[in-house]
Design a protein around this motif. Structure first.
Motif, PDB file in Angstrom:
ATOM      1  N   ASN A 272       0.631  -1.384   0.474  1.00  0.00           N
ATOM      2  CA  ASN A 272       0.024   0.268   0.038  1.00  0.00           C
ATOM      3  C   ASN A 272       0.845   1.364  -0.115  1.00  0.00           C
ATOM      4  O   ASN A 272       0.339   2.566  -0.698  1.00  0.00           O
ATOM      5  N   LEU A 273       2.295   1.361   0.481  1.00  0.00           N
ATOM      6  CA  LEU A 273       2.997   2.628   0.615  1.00  0.00           C
ATOM      7  C   LEU A 273       3.644   2.752  -0.476  1.00  0.00           C
ATOM      8  O   LEU A 273       4.092   3.419  -1.064  1.00  0.00           O
ATOM      9  N   GLY A 274       3.724   2.038  -1.416  1.00  0.00           N
ATOM     10  CA  GLY A 274       4.545   1.540  -3.005  1.00  0.00           C
ATOM     11  C   GLY A 274       3.152   2.219  -3.820  1.00  0.00           C
ATOM     12  O   GLY A 274       4.040   2.941  -4.499  1.00  0.00           O
ATOM     13  N   SER A 275       2.257   1.562  -3.157  1.00  0.00           N
ATOM     14  CA  SER A 275       1.462   2.387  -4.642  1.00  0.00           C
ATOM     15  C   SER A 275       0.635   3.725  -4.038  1.00  0.00           C
ATOM     16  O   SER A 275       0.588   4.945  -5.003  1.00  0.00           O
ATOM     17  N   ALA A 276       1.285   4.206  -2.578  1.00  0.00           N
ATOM     18  CA  ALA A 276       0.977   5.863  -1.960  1.00  0.00           C
ATOM     19  C   ALA A 276       2.361   6.432  -3.247  1.00  0.00           C
ATOM     20  O   ALA A 276       1.865   7.290  -3.455  1.00  0.00           O
TER      21      ALA A 276
ATOM     22  N   GLY B 258       3.893   5.796  -5.369  1.00  0.00           N
ATOM     23  CA  GLY B 258       3.914   5.770  -7.111  1.00  0.00           C
ATOM     24  C   GLY B 258       3.024   7.066  -7.395  1.00  0.00           C
ATOM     25  O   GLY B 258       3.029   7.617  -8.218  1.00  0.00           O
ATOM     26  N   LYS B 259       1.776   7.104  -6.541  1.00  0.00           N
ATOM     27  CA  LYS B 259       0.784   8.131  -7.149  1.00  0.00           C
ATOM     28  C   LYS B 259       1.892   9.363  -6.420  1.00  0.00           C
ATOM     29  O   LYS B 259       1.425  10.652  -7.623  1.00  0.00           O
ATOM     30  N   LYS B 260       2.173   9.482  -6.317  1.00  0.00           N
ATOM     31  CA  LYS B 260       2.847  10.867  -4.930  1.00  0.00           C
ATOM     32  C   LYS B 260       4.225  10.959  -6.308  1.00  0.00           C
ATOM     33  O   LYS B 260       4.336  12.085  -6.224  1.00  0.00           O
ATOM     34  N   GLY B 261       4.777  10.147  -7.007  1.00  0.00           N
ATOM     35  CA  GLY B 261       5.309  10.411  -8.323  1.00  0.00           C
ATOM     36  C   GLY B 261       6.864   9.761  -8.106  1.00  0.00           C
ATOM     37  O   GLY B 261       7.810  10.404  -8.559  1.00  0.00           O
ATOM     38  N   SER B 262       7.435   9.637  -6.130  1.00  0.00           N
ATOM     39  CA  SER B 262       8.472   9.224  -6.033  1.00  0.00           C
ATOM     40  C   SER B 262       8.298   7.596  -6.303  1.00  0.00           C
ATOM     41  O   SER B 262       8.311   7.008  -5.633  1.00  0.00           O
TER      42      SER B 262
END
Length: 841
Positions: free
Chosen positions: A191-195, A197-201
């Motif tokens: 879930n943190l990876g998805s967050a 990823g959406k942030k652009g990091s």
């Protein structure tokens, strides 16, 4: 599983009904946990039936079974059926709240939250998570689970900091209980990876995905089941953003592998698992769609035709999965949801076909572009009309069809009662009755499918091919189908001997320009030059590329999409005047070049075109509602509030209609002069009850008020005169969308002469959920409707001319065409003739 089944057999043999029901429930839960969802629902439903039959007083246990059925439907992607079962469970929970633990309430609200998240209604999901938290004060782990689910909703709402903070909080709690290597920690890292990823990091995202995969792969090696597909999918997306194309495709293929049973090809990028092997069908579609997008991008960068063909194969696979997924879903609302979610897939598929056709000129790709467009066009309506037709020829006993019709009416009646419920208790009781009728209806559908194979064999949802279409079209008729995507507008012209494809970049002000054009029509603007300019802008935006390909075409059938559904093409100005015009008659309108009609889809057009002609008792039946309500400022204020929200009129005190009876009388006189049977109802006789009694008329005309409801299309209605007394058969003077939908009307044309009768919620993948659609479902193939507010007298002349042309033997389209040309010649505003749109077969 084996021991449960043995126990079940023994309990059945010994007649232990209560124990037998409990074991059925346990088998249902077990089958749900291993992904056998249909089997799970069957077991749970049988358990529920036995419990209600033999221990009806045990409502707490029954409530828990409804909850389990709801969870199974969530996982089966039938979210609206899930909500119905969860709501019934909640009703029983509240009824016995003194005897139900906070833990059970927390679990139930959590299921609601997950269901709404799966429906992409993240705000509502969060509201249910907040409710769940109130019941989870005593369990830190349950709180952590809620934090995780809330975080997912916040991430999808782009509230990334809130999401990340909650995930870190959940990780901290879970590490204290389980340590750093537990599967729950793996999920949270994913879930943190998805967050991130959406942030652009994306580098941080990749590190979290890799941590999650490390934990989950260790569990798999130890023989423990876990879901790892989302992490591979996340890795693919982040690697693509960083420019690592090969890694992106590698992880996409691994994601497909992880999301399926008995599929192990992680090397061949054109290899896909069978539908039955997919675990999460929606995730499969997302992965395959991403493969198509990235293959198309790769082709654009490297110009390798093989990549273009790989994109094409990805979309053929997506279409297969979507179609099979549609067949597993029973609820109309869930089918609409599938269509909405499939929209982006079909847009990408059409784009790929356009590029392939431009590159190769192979007709297969033009045909497939049209096929993909049709697959996202009124599919639910097509399926329902096919179902009605097949049931007439599938050797199904008349008694079952009568029972089915009665259940439809019962459900519809419950919806009417919901509209008028006075208290929450009344609403809960009606909801329960509707739920029971809906479940009986579902059981009956299952019985028909299983007991009458001839029905199942005949039931195939058609998609018309371009070849079939061309055999039906004559040399002077063509079909123009639009697909309005997020970035491009696609149009496909099919004539007798040719297919042409057009792709334009979508104007950044596309909707705004169309709305301005519409507003100028119905506001009767005196600024003729402004109207001409705005109308010509829209013409250039959507029609200009096509104009040179319409030589010798006299009748154009348009299959609109999106906002084009509520826009008149006929009043588009195709050439700007050389000097400033003095009146609207000087403008060059598209209607002066050809007849134009609309349809929901080319497939439905062909299906209806092939229907046999019918005989009718009357040639014309008119209803002229006059009303005697508040005619002043009070009504106008209420009406303006309604138009602003397009939800529901506050009451039924309608503005009087003074011209309707005169209009209907003049039309009836036309039929009288030509010795054609006709009937008219005016004033207090123009009731819903009298309309329901009129079973057979070639043409119906309803001159009245109508009230579309964008938020709840089922609550859209046509107003009739108030009855002297409201009877128990729902003749209350409001004919709702859902009531029309379940009617069996014997007519060839319905004219809905009322404000905004063609408006409604524009559902991606389906079209406008409006009153005309309900009449098509009720059996009327041709509809004339209005796309905006009208003054009753403004369309009077055009309608009278229309009927004169019909009586002389012209088709509906030619009749309306001639009437509109006369209106232009008579210097009428476009709003006085363009406000009548036609769906014609």
């Amino acid at each position: 599983m084996i021991y449960w089944k043995k126990e079940l057999a023994i309990e059945k043999q010994l007649g232990l009904k209560r124990e037998y029901a409990a074991t059925l429930s346990s088998l249902g839960i077990l089958n749900r946990q291993i992904g056998r969802l249909d089997t799970a629902i069957t077991y749970l439903s049988k358990s529920l039936e036995l419990e209600k039959k033999f221990v009806p007083q045990n409502e707490i246990y029954i409530a828990n079974i409804y909850h389990q059925i709801g969870i199974a439907y969530i996982e089966k992607l039938e979210h609206n059926l899930a909500l119905e079962n969860l709501n019934e469970s909640l009703r029983l929970h509240k009824k016995h709240k003194e005897n139900i633990s906070s833990y059970e309430f927390g679990k139930l609200y959590n299921s609601f939250a997950i269901c709404y998240a799966r429906k992409n209604d993240f705000e509502k999901s969060l509201s249910y998570h907040e409710k769940a938290l109130k019941f989870r004060k005593d369990s830190t782990l349950e709180q952590a689970s809620t934090y995780q689910n809330m975080a997912i909703s916040y991430i999808n709402l782009n509230k990334l900091k809130l999401g990340i903070d909650l995930l870190e909080k959940a990780i901290e709690i879970n590490i204290k209980f389980w340590g750093k290597a537990h599967l729950i920690i793996g999920d949270l890292y994913g879930n943190l990876g998805s967050a991130y990823g959406k942030k652009g990091s994306h580098k941080i995202a990749i590190s979290y995905f890799q941590k999650a995969i490390e934990i989950k792969e260790k569990a798999l090696r130890e023989g423990r089941y876990t879901d790892i597909a989302n992490e591979y999918f996340g890795l693919a997306l982040s690697n693509e953003k960083l420019g690592y194309t090969d890694k992106c495709f590698e992880y996409l293929q691994k994601a497909l592998y992880a999301n399926s049973n008995n599929f192990s090809d992680t090397l061949n990028l054109n290899s896909y698992p069978s539908f039955s092997n997919n675990i999460d069908k929606n995730l499969t579609i997302q992965i395959a769609n991403s493969k198509g997008i990235f293959f198309l991008q790769k082709y654009e960068e490297e110009n390798n035709k093989a990549d273009l063909h790989s994109a094409y194969k990805a979309y053929l696979y997506c279409d297969t999965v979507i179609e099979k997924l549609r067949k597993t879903v029973t609820s109309q609302k869930d089918k609409l949801e599938i269509g909405k979610n499939a929209f982006a897939v079909y847009e990408n598929a059409i784009k790929t076909c356009f590029v392939l056709y431009k590159l190769t000129k192979e007709v297969e790709y033009s045909q497939k572009a049209f096929y993909f467009s049709e697959k996202n066009r009124a599919r639910v309506l097509t399926e329902e009309l096919t179902d009605l037709k097949v049931k007439k020829t599938g050797n199904i006993p008349d008694s079952l069809l009568k029972k089915e019709y009665k259940l439809k009416i019962d459900i519809s009646n419950c919806q009417n009662l919901i509209h008028s419920a006075k208290t929450n208790d009344d609403l809960a009781t009606i909801d329960s009755l509707q739920f029971a009728a809906s479940r009986e209806f579902d059981k009956l559908q299952t019985q028909i499918r299983e007991s009458y194979p001839s029905y199942y064999k005949l039931f195939k949802i058609p998609v018309v091919s371009t070849q079939k279409l061309q055999t039906i079209l004559d040399n002077k008729t063509a079909i123009l189908e639009y697909f309005v995507g997020d970035n491009s507008v696609y149009s496909m012209l099919i004539a007798k001997n040719k297919i042409e494809l057009f792709m334009q970049k979508k104007d950044p002000h596309f909707d705004e320009k169309i709305n301005t054009y519409r507003q100028l029509i119905y506001s009767f603007s005196h600024e003729i030059q402004l109207f001409a300019r705005k109308s010509h802008e829209v013409y250039n935006m959507i029609f200009k590329p096509i104009e040179n390909h319409l030589k010798n075409i006299e009748h154009l059938i348009i299959i609109p999409d999106g906002i084009l559904n509520i826009m008149p093409f006929e009043s588009l100005v195709f050439k700007m005047p050389a000097r400033e015009p003095e009146d609207y008659a000087e403008l060059d309108y598209l209607i002066q070049n050809m007849q134009i009609s609309n349809h929901y889809s080319a497939t439905l057009y062909v299906e209806n075109k092939l229907q046999k002609k019918q005989n009718f008792e009357y040639e014309f039946t008119g209803f002229a509602m006059q009303f005697s309500g508040d005619s002043g400022i009070v009504y106008e204020k209420k009406y303006r509030e309604y138009v602003g929200k397009m939800s529901a009129m506050p009451d039924d005190d309608y503005q009087p209609l003074r011209e309707t009876s005169r209009t209907i009388k003049k039309i009836a006189e036309i039929y009288d002069r030509n010795q054609r049977n006709n009937y008219r109802f005016t004033g207090q006789n123009a009731t819903e009850q009298n309309f329901r009694k009129m079973k057979s008329s070639r043409i119906f005309q309803l001159s009245t008020h109508s009230f579309p409801n964008n938020m709840f299309p089922d609550k859209s209605y046509i107003a009739f005169e108030k009855p002297n007394a409201v009877t128990n058969d729902n003749n209350d003077g409001k004919l709702y969308f859902h009531e029309i939908y379940n009617m069996k009307l014997h007519a060839d044309l319905m004219i809905i002469h009322s404000c905004m009768s063609g408006l409604g919620h524009i559902q991606r993948g389906e079209g406008v959920l409006s009153l005309p659609r309900a009449f098509v479902h009720a059996g009327i193939p041709n509809i004339i409707y209005t796309p905006w507010e009208i003054m009753e007298k403004n369309l009077k002349e055009t309608l009278i001319l229309f009927h004169e042309n019909v009586i002389s033997g012209d088709s509906y389209n030619l009749s309306l065409y001639k009437a509109k040309l006369r209106a232009i010649k008579n210097k009428l505003y476009p709003g006085q003739w363009a406000g009548l749109l036609l769906i014609e077969n």
